[in-house]
Design a protein around this motif. Structure first.
Motif, short mmCIF file in Angstrom:
data_model
loop_
_atom_site.label_atom_id
_atom_site.label_comp_id
_atom_site.label_asym_id
_atom_site.label_seq_id
_atom_site.Cartn_x
_atom_site.Cartn_y
_atom_site.Cartn_z
N LYS A 95 0.96 -1.34 0.12
CA LYS A 95 -0.16 -0.08 -0.11
C LYS A 95 0.82 1.31 0.29
N GLY A 96 0.64 2.22 -1.06
CA GLY A 96 1.23 3.26 -1.01
C GLY A 96 2.55 3.41 -1.98
N LEU A 131 -3.47 5.23 -0.72
CA LEU A 131 -2.93 6.34 -0.17
C LEU A 131 -2.51 5.95 1.34
N PRO A 132 -0.93 5.96 1.34
CA PRO A 132 -0.35 5.80 2.60
C PRO A 132 -1.06 6.49 3.86
N TRP A 137 3.89 4.26 6.57
CA TRP A 137 5.20 4.77 6.43
C TRP A 137 6.42 3.88 6.69
N GLN A 138 6.01 2.94 7.87
CA GLN A 138 7.02 1.93 7.98
C GLN A 138 7.39 0.80 7.39
N ALA A 139 6.02 0.37 6.49
CA ALA A 139 6.26 -0.75 5.62
C ALA A 139 6.62 0.10 4.40
N ILE A 140 6.57 1.26 4.13
CA ILE A 140 6.91 1.78 2.84
C ILE A 140 8.84 2.01 2.83
N SER A 141 8.85 2.42 4.14
CA SER A 141 10.64 2.56 4.44
C SER A 141 11.28 1.31 4.47
N THR A 174 11.02 11.48 6.39
CA THR A 174 11.20 9.90 6.58
C THR A 174 12.12 9.51 5.49
N LEU A 175 11.78 10.19 4.12
CA LEU A 175 12.57 9.74 3.29
C LEU A 175 14.16 9.82 3.17
N GLU A 176 14.39 10.97 4.08
CA GLU A 176 15.93 11.48 4.17
C GLU A 176 16.52 10.60 4.85
N ALA A 177 15.66 9.80 5.78
CA ALA A 177 16.41 8.98 6.84
C ALA A 177 16.92 7.71 6.32
#
Length: 333
Positions: A95-96, A131-132, A137-141, A174-177
């Motif tokens: 998802k996302g 839509l996330p 976002w944890q799963a996306i990361s 989140t993405l920069e991490a």
């Protein structure tokens, strides 16, 4: 023309000043209500007044108006024009995330847009299911981390710049991490619709990102690039944002070389490099905008004769299940 910046306190006001009825649109453009089709589909009229101010009053064939005006032609079923022309539902591993290209993933961060473009290839997209939320976002990361070839994340939608600065910058953090992410790309129509959305807090955050920030705007006609749009795009460039443009070829709107050449020159003056010239995605409801490959190729050769090479975008189409944008063959048409 009224200086819109002088009449709007901030971009939030401009976002809320949206026309959603034919009566209101007709009044704004000095067009009688019977100029518009009453038989329209389920994709409603939605356009910021800021963009309507760029249209020529009294002209039902204004090229900007035709991009946003619902017509009965959208209700006509045409073979080959489908609800998911890019088959994105089969490139949706979690998802996302839409993952079609090896080195990059696309995240539809919102279903909201400031405008409903009539040729939008995601007008039938199931945003509710994709839509996330904050918890996704944890799963996306984790997914990105598990795919080390991914070094670029594309924020799309809807339109990412429909989000508040707070929400958008949470996503950036989140993405920069993720150390592997080197580029964050934003696909957006907002700077053409409401250029003041590129406010100082947002541009300052872009400037301070450890990632390379790329913004791909979407302009189809030179009349979309007015002085205020150029000013705000110039601010984004000064903030270190790489600015690119993608254009969709649209029948009776930009299907001539002079119009495209003028658009590309205006983009260049604003610090934007023409990037892609798209053949229309065959989404249901948009067949009346379609031009053939033969016409597209002929336009491309004309454009090469009119513009410096760096101002001629790549002529491409996007196909389902292809790991790249597909160049249109310039020699067999």
């Amino acid at each position: 023309m009224i200086n819109y910046l002088a009449t709007q306190k901030n971009w939030q006001n401009a976002f809320s000043d949206t026309i959603t009825s034919f009566a209101e649109l007709g009044q704004a453009l000095d067009l009688p209500i019977d100029s518009f089709d009453s038989q329209v589909g389920q994709f409603p009229l939605k356009v910021p007044r800021r963009f309507v101010q760029k249209m020529v009053k009294g002209d039902i064939n204004d090229p900007l108006l035709k991009q946003v005006l619902p017509t009965f032609q959208e209700t006509v079923q045409v073979t080959g024009f489908v609800t998911d022309p890019l088959d994105e539902q089969h490139a949706n591993p979690v998802k996302g995330i839409i993952h079609k290209y090896a080195s990059r993933v696309l995240i539809p961060v919102t279903g909201a847009c400031v405008v409903n473009c009539r040729y939008c290839f995601r007008q039938h997209f199931d945003y509710h299911e994709n839509l996330p939320t904050h918890n996704d976002w944890q799963a996306i990361s984790a997914y990105i981390t598990a795919h080390p070839a991914v070094n670029e994340v594309i924020l799309s939608g809807g339109d990412p710049l429909s989000l508040s600065n707070r929400r958008l910058l949470e996503i950036f953090t989140t993405l920069e991490a993720l150390p592997q992410v080197q580029t964050i790309r934003i696909h957006t129509r907002v700077p053409v619709m409401i250029p003041e959305r590129l406010d100082e807090p947002l541009l300052a955050r872009f400037s301070n990102s450890r990632c390379h920030i790329v913004m791909v705007i979407h302009a189809n006609h030179p009349n979309e690039i007015d002085q205020e749009t150029q000013i705000f795009l110039g601010k984004a460039k000064k903030a270190g944002v790489t600015l690119l443009n993608q254009t969709v070829l649209l029948k009776s709107i930009n299907d001539d070389a002079n119009t495209l050449a003028s658009l590309n020159e205006k983009l260049w003056q604003a610090g934007v490099l023409p990037y892609y010239l798209h053949v229309l995605d065959k989404v249901a409801g948009a067949s009346h905008f379609y031009i053939s490959d033969e016409q597209a190729v002929a336009l491309y050769w004309e454009l090469l004769a009119k513009c410096a090479g760096y101002l001629v975008p790549k002529l491409v189409r996007e196909l389902p299940n292809k790991p790249f944008k597909t160049p249109v063959d310039l020699y067999n048409h």
